[in-house]
Design a protein around this motif. Structure first.
Motif, short mmCIF file in Angstrom:
data_model
loop_
_atom_site.label_atom_id
_atom_site.label_comp_id
_atom_site.label_asym_id
_atom_site.label_seq_id
_atom_site.Cartn_x
_atom_site.Cartn_y
_atom_site.Cartn_z
N GLY A 49 0.81 -1.22 0.00
CA GLY A 49 0.00 0.00 0.00
C GLY A 49 0.83 1.26 0.00
O GLY A 49 0.32 2.35 0.32
N VAL A 52 -0.55 3.67 -2.48
CA VAL A 52 -2.01 3.80 -2.41
C VAL A 52 -2.34 5.05 -1.59
O VAL A 52 -1.78 5.26 -0.51
CB VAL A 52 -2.64 2.56 -1.76
CG1 VAL A 52 -4.13 2.76 -1.54
CG2 VAL A 52 -2.38 1.32 -2.61
N GLU A 55 -6.52 7.98 1.66
CA GLU A 55 -7.97 7.85 1.78
C GLU A 55 -8.44 6.41 1.56
O GLU A 55 -9.55 6.05 1.94
CB GLU A 55 -8.66 8.77 0.78
CG GLU A 55 -8.31 8.46 -0.67
CD GLU A 55 -8.86 9.49 -1.62
OE1 GLU A 55 -10.10 9.54 -1.81
OE2 GLU A 55 -8.05 10.26 -2.19
N TYR A 56 -7.57 5.59 0.96
CA TYR A 56 -7.90 4.18 0.74
C TYR A 56 -7.12 3.27 1.68
O TYR A 56 -7.09 2.05 1.48
CB TYR A 56 -7.61 3.79 -0.71
CG TYR A 56 -8.39 4.59 -1.72
CD1 TYR A 56 -9.78 4.47 -1.81
CD2 TYR A 56 -7.75 5.47 -2.58
CE1 TYR A 56 -10.50 5.22 -2.74
CE2 TYR A 56 -8.45 6.22 -3.51
CZ TYR A 56 -9.83 6.09 -3.59
OH TYR A 56 -10.53 6.83 -4.50
N GLY A 57 -6.49 3.83 2.68
CA GLY A 57 -5.79 3.04 3.67
C GLY A 57 -4.32 2.82 3.39
O GLY A 57 -3.66 2.06 4.11
N THR A 93 -4.23 3.79 -9.27
CA THR A 93 -4.09 5.19 -8.85
C THR A 93 -4.52 6.13 -9.97
O THR A 93 -4.84 7.29 -9.72
CB THR A 93 -2.65 5.51 -8.45
OG1 THR A 93 -1.76 5.24 -9.55
CG2 THR A 93 -2.21 4.68 -7.24
N PRO A 96 -9.12 5.01 -10.08
CA PRO A 96 -9.30 4.57 -8.68
C PRO A 96 -10.50 3.66 -8.48
O PRO A 96 -11.56 3.83 -9.10
CB PRO A 96 -9.47 5.89 -7.92
CG PRO A 96 -8.90 6.94 -8.81
CD PRO A 96 -9.18 6.47 -10.20
N ASP A 97 -10.32 2.69 -7.60
CA ASP A 97 -11.40 1.82 -7.17
C ASP A 97 -11.20 1.56 -5.68
O ASP A 97 -10.18 0.96 -5.29
CB ASP A 97 -11.41 0.51 -7.95
CG ASP A 97 -12.54 -0.41 -7.53
OD1 ASP A 97 -13.67 -0.22 -8.01
OD2 ASP A 97 -12.28 -1.31 -6.70
N LYS A 98 -12.14 1.98 -4.87
CA LYS A 98 -11.97 1.91 -3.41
C LYS A 98 -11.78 0.48 -2.92
O LYS A 98 -10.89 0.21 -2.10
CB LYS A 98 -13.18 2.54 -2.71
CG LYS A 98 -13.07 2.54 -1.20
CD LYS A 98 -14.27 3.22 -0.56
CE LYS A 98 -14.14 3.21 0.97
NZ LYS A 98 -15.30 3.89 1.62
N GLU A 99 -12.60 -0.44 -3.41
CA GLU A 99 -12.54 -1.82 -2.94
C GLU A 99 -11.17 -2.45 -3.19
O GLU A 99 -10.56 -3.05 -2.30
CB GLU A 99 -13.63 -2.64 -3.62
CG GLU A 99 -13.64 -4.11 -3.19
CD GLU A 99 -14.71 -4.90 -3.92
OE1 GLU A 99 -14.60 -6.15 -3.96
OE2 GLU A 99 -15.66 -4.29 -4.46
N LEU A 101 -8.23 -0.89 -4.10
CA LEU A 101 -7.12 -0.15 -3.49
C LEU A 101 -7.03 -0.43 -2.00
O LEU A 101 -5.93 -0.61 -1.45
CB LEU A 101 -7.29 1.36 -3.74
CG LEU A 101 -6.90 1.85 -5.13
CD1 LEU A 101 -7.31 3.30 -5.32
CD2 LEU A 101 -5.40 1.69 -5.38
N THR A 102 -8.18 -0.50 -1.34
CA THR A 102 -8.18 -0.82 0.09
C THR A 102 -7.67 -2.23 0.33
O THR A 102 -6.88 -2.49 1.25
CB THR A 102 -9.59 -0.67 0.67
OG1 THR A 102 -10.05 0.67 0.47
CG2 THR A 102 -9.60 -0.97 2.15
#
Length: 349
Positions: A49, A52, A55-57, A93, A96-99, A101-102
């Motif tokens: 990460g 990353v 905001e996405y951890g 990046t 972006p895709d939250k699921e 990237l997290t």
């Protein structure tokens, strides 16, 4: 622009180097991918990460820091899907895709990025709230270890970036026999595999340039470790009553190899800086990185094997591992001539 590592970057380098030296020494590299090492790499250091966004951890670090890490993983010949997941994170990046990237930031998701061969590529058709993807990918880095595949696919509305679940139905993965025994690739056939559209696949998104910078950073590590190995050997190997490092032919070759290392290091750090701070300079910097560093890495790895003499050609010696990683990396994003031609075009030569 400062091409010298900051104190924080030096600490990051030392931490990663020490960690890899403990959990993934060269004798262990021959055993291949170890999920436990990968889990510790992400759990204890959070390296998956690194770039990353927060905001996405993730850590929200830049390419300068990523280059430091990849140089160390390259020097250690780290097996497994770390580079493949890094490629996927770079693409995410930009789209972006939250699921995802997290999941990458937390170390739960092992992903890879592939570019379809040919003009037609893959085809994605609407199906049950997602898409069904069809097509074949001849070579996918980390294709056997990854759980998610990111790939451009064609729909009726144009090109989109699709995330395909490699553990679901309609996916056939075949491991390939590769030159580099420390990092695998796979042939992936998709026959109606379930996927999720992440967004439009932009035509000029800079993803390719950033992949080139990341790969060059790993190549720098392979180059440095190869040189360190032969320098250490030249100090202890005696031939005809003298250390081989005292012979003029060996000294001159080592000096040439060191010059290549110094140039490669400057090129990689400049390219990483451009990726972070100067997007307009990134295309030329990335093309230069692959045109020069890729070839320099292979030449140094080749010469370090030759200078080891007969022992360097044995299966038990590590020299062939660096040689094979260097050659595989050199052509991973296309041979150097492609990047030289692109650089010439960018410079209007």
């Amino acid at each position: 622009m400062n091409l010298v590592l900051s104190p924080e970057q030096q600490e990051l380098r030392d931490t990663v180097r020490s960690f890899l030296g403990t959990v993934s020494p060269l004798p262990k590299v021959r055993e291949g991918y170890d999920p436990d090492v990968y889990a510790r790499l992400n759990g204890e250091l959070g390296l998956s990460g690194l770039i990353v966004p927060e905001e996405y951890g993730g850590s929200g670090a830049g390419f300068a820091e990523l280059a430091v890490v990849l140089t160390e993983t390259g020097a250690a010949l780290l097996p497994g899907p770390f580079l493949a997941t890094t490629f996927a994170a770079i693409a995410l990046t930009r789209v972006p895709d939250k699921e995802l990237l997290t999941g990458i930031a937390e170390g739960r998701v092992v992903a890879t990025l592939a570019q379809p061969a040919g003009d037609d590529g893959l085809v994605a058709e609407s199906a049950d709230g997602g898409v069904a993807v069809r097509g074949t990918l001849a070579r996918v880095l980390g294709g056997m270890e990854a759980g998610v595949l990111l790939v451009p696919a064609r729909t009726g509305d144009g090109m989109v970036l699709v995330a395909v679940d490699l553990t679901g139905e309609g996916v056939t993965r075949t491991p390939l026999e590769t030159l580099d025994i420390t990092r695998g690739q796979a042939r992936i056939e998709l026959d109606g595999a379930r996927g999720r559209v992440l967004g439009a696949s932009p035509q000029d998104d800079g993803i390719g340039d950033r992949l080139a910078v990341a790969l060059a950073a790993e190549q720098l590590g392979v180059l440095r470790a190869s040189l360190d190995s032969i320098v250490a050997y030249a100090k202890i190997r005696v031939a005809f009553g003298r250390y081989i490092g005292s012979y003029q032919g060996v000294k001159h070759k080592l000096a040439d190899m060191h010059c290549k290392l110094e140039q490669a290091e400057s090129i990689v750090r400049f390219a990483a800086w451009a990726a972070d701070e100067s997007p307009e300079e990134l295309p030329a910097a990335a093309a230069l990185a692959q045109a020069y560093v890729g070839r320099a890495c292979f030449e140094v790895a080749r010469d370090h094997l030759l200078l080891h003499g007969g022992i360097g050609f044995t299966w038990e010696h590590d020299a062939h591992l660096f040689y094979k990683r260097a050659k595989t990396d050199e052509v991973l994003l296309g041979p150097p001539r492609i990047h030289r031609a692109r650089l010439a075009d960018l410079l209007e030569l």
